[in-house]
Design a protein around this motif. Structure first.
Motif, short mmCIF file in Angstrom:
data_model
loop_
_atom_site.label_atom_id
_atom_site.label_comp_id
_atom_site.label_asym_id
_atom_site.label_seq_id
_atom_site.Cartn_x
_atom_site.Cartn_y
_atom_site.Cartn_z
N PRO A 232 11.31 9.91 3.86
CA PRO A 232 9.85 9.79 3.82
C PRO A 232 9.35 9.16 2.54
O PRO A 232 8.39 8.38 2.56
N LEU A 233 9.95 9.46 1.42
CA LEU A 233 9.48 8.94 0.13
C LEU A 233 9.61 7.42 0.10
O LEU A 233 8.68 6.71 -0.31
N THR A 234 10.74 6.94 0.54
CA THR A 234 10.94 5.47 0.53
C THR A 234 9.95 4.78 1.44
O THR A 234 9.39 3.73 1.10
N VAL A 235 9.71 5.34 2.63
CA VAL A 235 8.75 4.72 3.56
C VAL A 235 7.37 4.64 2.94
O VAL A 235 6.69 3.62 2.99
N LEU A 236 6.91 5.72 2.30
CA LEU A 236 5.56 5.74 1.71
C LEU A 236 5.45 4.80 0.53
O LEU A 236 4.44 4.10 0.35
N GLN A 237 6.48 4.73 -0.29
CA GLN A 237 6.42 3.86 -1.47
C GLN A 237 6.44 2.38 -1.07
O GLN A 237 5.69 1.57 -1.61
N SER A 239 5.57 1.04 1.76
CA SER A 239 4.39 0.64 2.52
C SER A 239 3.15 0.46 1.68
O SER A 239 2.14 -0.08 2.15
N GLN A 240 3.19 0.90 0.40
CA GLN A 240 2.04 0.76 -0.48
C GLN A 240 2.02 -0.58 -1.20
O GLN A 240 1.08 -0.88 -1.95
N GLU A 248 -1.25 -3.91 7.51
CA GLU A 248 -1.68 -2.63 8.09
C GLU A 248 -3.10 -2.73 8.65
O GLU A 248 -3.44 -2.06 9.62
#
Length: 462
Positions: A232-237, A239-240, A248
């Protein structure tokens, strides 16, 4: 050899033939009776002389036959010079039966009592007639020779003119061909230039959109990778990051730029190309007209002020027809009163002019030209061709044609096989020529005249 020598001794020194009725002069020389008589006819009294020795006689001597010499000479005469019945020498000519006869035929034979002449005398008369015939034939031959010379000169003239026309038109066609080639190059060049002007921005946009497509593909691939990650951390970072923010939101600067620059239906201007082609062809046609020294009148407009009241003129002033209904036009000095006729508005006073006329498929009609001074009122003098001020090609209902001028009708002994007639007017040369515009074009008749006034195109319908 002896026979040849004897024949020479029996030859008259005047006519160089075997003696006929030989007579001997006191000087000893012998001649045919007719030969010496004819010789002395041209000598004066007291000047008679022998043709050979020139012995002179104070008066014309009496001539006596040399009987022995005559008998000997007769044996040397050809068989065809003797009578087939009496075997005597043919000496006379029967004028009644037109036959050569002997003395016995004349005195006791079938020609007794007929008028006869000595062969020499009859021969001279016949020669006189033959000379008259010869003179007439000579005169006729001279006339024939002159006719042949005239025709040969005319043939040479036609050949020289044909060669000149061929050379001139060949050169003109070469010029036309070159102009058409240049026009083709110009039109094709303009098509290519316009194509490049339209395709250049399209090609640029295609290039930009291809880049954008590649960028979008790359981003789509990265997003798919994020979607497949379990951390989850990698996905959120990830995607920012800035390049994902627009994705998006469903918007992208490159997409917006590309959409705005895509042309709305840019295409070739075919009308512009047509105008270029038309203008080029018009210039070529103008040059062609100058080359053949002829003005082509595409439309002959009719002068309704000259139209007879049983003539209907179309609204565009290009067509005329007959009607049984009076059109109730006002009577004016210009209007035809007697016959259904109408003139053109235009007049021709110089130069070479050509126009064509579509004739009626039925009925009688006439096309031609006339002077403005031709009568318009009643009477035959106001009919096209029936005066010395107009020329009309008349077309009967069975398409038989004739040319009428000054009331003289010249039958052209032919029929129209189509309904279009071409008219060529050469004002200065005094030529008015009619053609049948079929395939091939047929020459109908050429009028030769000295035009003294301007000319209207003239029409008669029924």
């Amino acid at each position: 050899m002896a026979s040849a020598d004897l024949r020479e001794e029996l030859t008259c020194p005047v006519c160089f033939s075997i003696y006929t009725e030989p007579v001997t002069l006191i000087c000893g020389h012998t001649y045919c009776l007719r030969c010496i008589d004819r010789t002395w006819e041209y000598q004066d009294e007291g000047e008679f002389s022998c043709p050979e020795c020139k012995h002179r006689f104070r008066k014309r001597p009496q001539l006596k036959s040399n009987i022995k010499l005559r008998n000997i000479a007769e044996t040397f005469q050809p068989s065809n010079r003797k009578c087939s019945i009496h075997k005597e020498l043919l000496k006379y000519y029967c004028t009644e039966d037109a036959a050569c006869i002997c003395v016995t035929c004349s005195l006791a034979g079938e020609h007794r009592g007929h008028q006869v002449e000595l062969l020499n005398e009859a021969s001279e008369k016949k020669k006189e007639k033959l000379r008259d015939v010869l003179q007439k034939l000579t005169t006729k031959r001279e006339k024939t020779e002159k006719s042949v010379q005239s025709l040969q000169e005319h043939r040479r003239g036609v050949q020289e003119k044909a060669a000149g026309v061929t050379e001139r038109l060949t050169a003109l066609i070469m010029v036309i061909r070159k102009q058409l080639e240049d026009l083709e190059k110009q039109v094709l060049s303009e098509i290519i230039q316009e194509q490049e002007q339209i395709l250049h921005p399209i090609s640029y946009l295609i290039q930009q959109l291809e880049k954008e497509k590649d960028e979008l593909t790359r981003k789509m691939s990265h997003i798919e990778e994020l979607c497949n990650m379990t951390d989850p951390l990698t996905v959120l970072q990830e995607s920012q990051r800035d390049d994902f923010c627009g994705a998006e939101k469903g918007d992208n600067e490159v997409t917006r730029r590309g959409d705005k620059q895509v042309p709305a239906g840019g295409d070739l201007d075919e009308d512009l190309i047509s105008v270029t082609l038309y203008r080029g062809l018009a210039d070529i046609v103008t040059d062609v007209k100058r080359g053949i020294y002829m003005q082509v009148t595409s439309d002959i407009l009719l002068d309704i002020n000259t139209a007879h009241n049983n003539v209907i003129v179309s609204g565009d002033l290009k067509t005329v027809s007959w009607s049984g209904i009076n059109q109730q036009r006002p009577e004016t000095p210009e209007r035809f009163i007697y016959q259904p006729q109408v003139l053109s508005t235009r007049i021709f006073s110089s130069g070479r002019h050509y126009w064509k006329v579509q004739t009626s498929e039925s009925g009688v009609s006439s096309v031609g030209v006339c002077y403005p001074s031709m009568q318009r009122g009643g009477g035959g003098q106001s009919v096209i061709g029936y005066n010395n001020k107009s020329w009309g090609l008349y077309i009967s209902d069975n398409k038989f044609i004739s040319l009428i001028h000054n009331t003289i009708c010249t039958s052209l002994h032919c029929y129209l096989s189509c309904h279009t007639v071409g008219i060529l007017l050469d004002y200065e040369a005094g030529h008015l020529t009619f053609y049948e515009l079929c395939n091939p074009i047929r020459h109908l008749h050429t009028v030769t005249a000295t035009f003294t006034e301007p000319l209207h195109a003239a029409f008669w319908v029924w």
